[in-house]
Design a protein around this motif. Structure first.
Motif, PDB file in Angstrom:
ATOM      1  N   ILE A  24      22.800  15.180  20.487  1.00 18.82           N
ATOM      2  CA  ILE A  24      23.672  16.347  20.623  1.00 18.82           C
ATOM      3  C   ILE A  24      25.025  16.067  19.979  1.00 18.82           C
ATOM      4  O   ILE A  24      25.613  16.926  19.311  1.00 18.82           O
ATOM      5  N   ILE A  79      19.453  24.800  21.939  1.00 20.04           N
ATOM      6  CA  ILE A  79      19.573  23.717  22.926  1.00 20.04           C
ATOM      7  C   ILE A  79      20.349  24.215  24.144  1.00 20.04           C
ATOM      8  O   ILE A  79      19.927  24.015  25.288  1.00 20.04           O
ATOM      9  N   ILE A 139      15.709  17.462  23.238  1.00 23.49           N
ATOM     10  CA  ILE A 139      16.324  18.078  22.062  1.00 23.49           C
ATOM     11  C   ILE A 139      15.364  17.999  20.881  1.00 23.49           C
ATOM     12  O   ILE A 139      15.224  18.964  20.115  1.00 23.49           O
ATOM     13  N   VAL A 150      12.934  20.759  21.203  1.00 20.92           N
ATOM     14  CA  VAL A 150      13.508  22.042  20.787  1.00 20.92           C
ATOM     15  C   VAL A 150      13.517  22.131  19.260  1.00 20.92           C
ATOM     16  O   VAL A 150      13.125  23.152  18.679  1.00 20.92           O
TER      17      VAL A 150
END
Length: 147
Positions: free
Chosen positions: A4, A33, A49, A52
């Motif tokens: 991230i 996210i 993540i 995703v």
């Protein structure tokens, strides 16, 4: 660096470089996210993540194929560009030999003897392969070895 944080850093760099297509793609990823975090009331880790991002890449591949079949190469190129940007944040893909080896180990580990055990094998494989190989192809390999 957490995934991230890497995405947010690349967003800043794209803003500074005034790279609008890249910035838009990274914002879409961060938005997806954040949406999942809000929906599930959790903070996503790197593994989530990647899941995703994998879903986003799959959606874009499907869209690109539909655009190409409809003769809209300009839209297909835009989707393919987004795929390349998203894949930068995903783990390195596995080779076919590595996938075959992981499938063999998972079958041996689960003691699978037939198609009825496919779910057990896939449960072992999914965390190891998520985002690094096409799960459809992996499923085909498992079916081939169990049949």
């Amino acid at each position: 660096m957490a995934l991230i944080d890497q995405l947010k850093e690349e967003q800043k760099l794209a803003m500074k470089a005034k790279d609008k297509p890249r910035l838009g793609t990274i914002r879409l990823a961060l938005s997806a996210i954040k949406q999942r975090e809000v929906d599930e009331h959790i903070t996503l880790g790197d593994e989530d993540i990647v899941a995703v991002l994998t879903k986003m890449v799959k959606q874009r591949r499907d869209s690109a194929a539909q655009y190409e079949s409809a003769g809209r190469q300009d839209l297909a190129d835009a989707e393919n560009y987004e795929i390349t940007v998203l894949e930068e944040f995903m783990p390195q893909p596995l080779t076919d030999d590595e996938v075959a080896q992981l499938v063999s180990h998972a079958i041996a580990e689960s003691g699978a003897s037939g198609m009825q055990d496919m779910g057990q094998v896939m449960a072992i494989l999914k965390p190891q392969i998520q985002g690094r190989a096409d799960m459809g192809k992996v499923s085909g390999l498992v079916k081939g070895q169990l049949a």
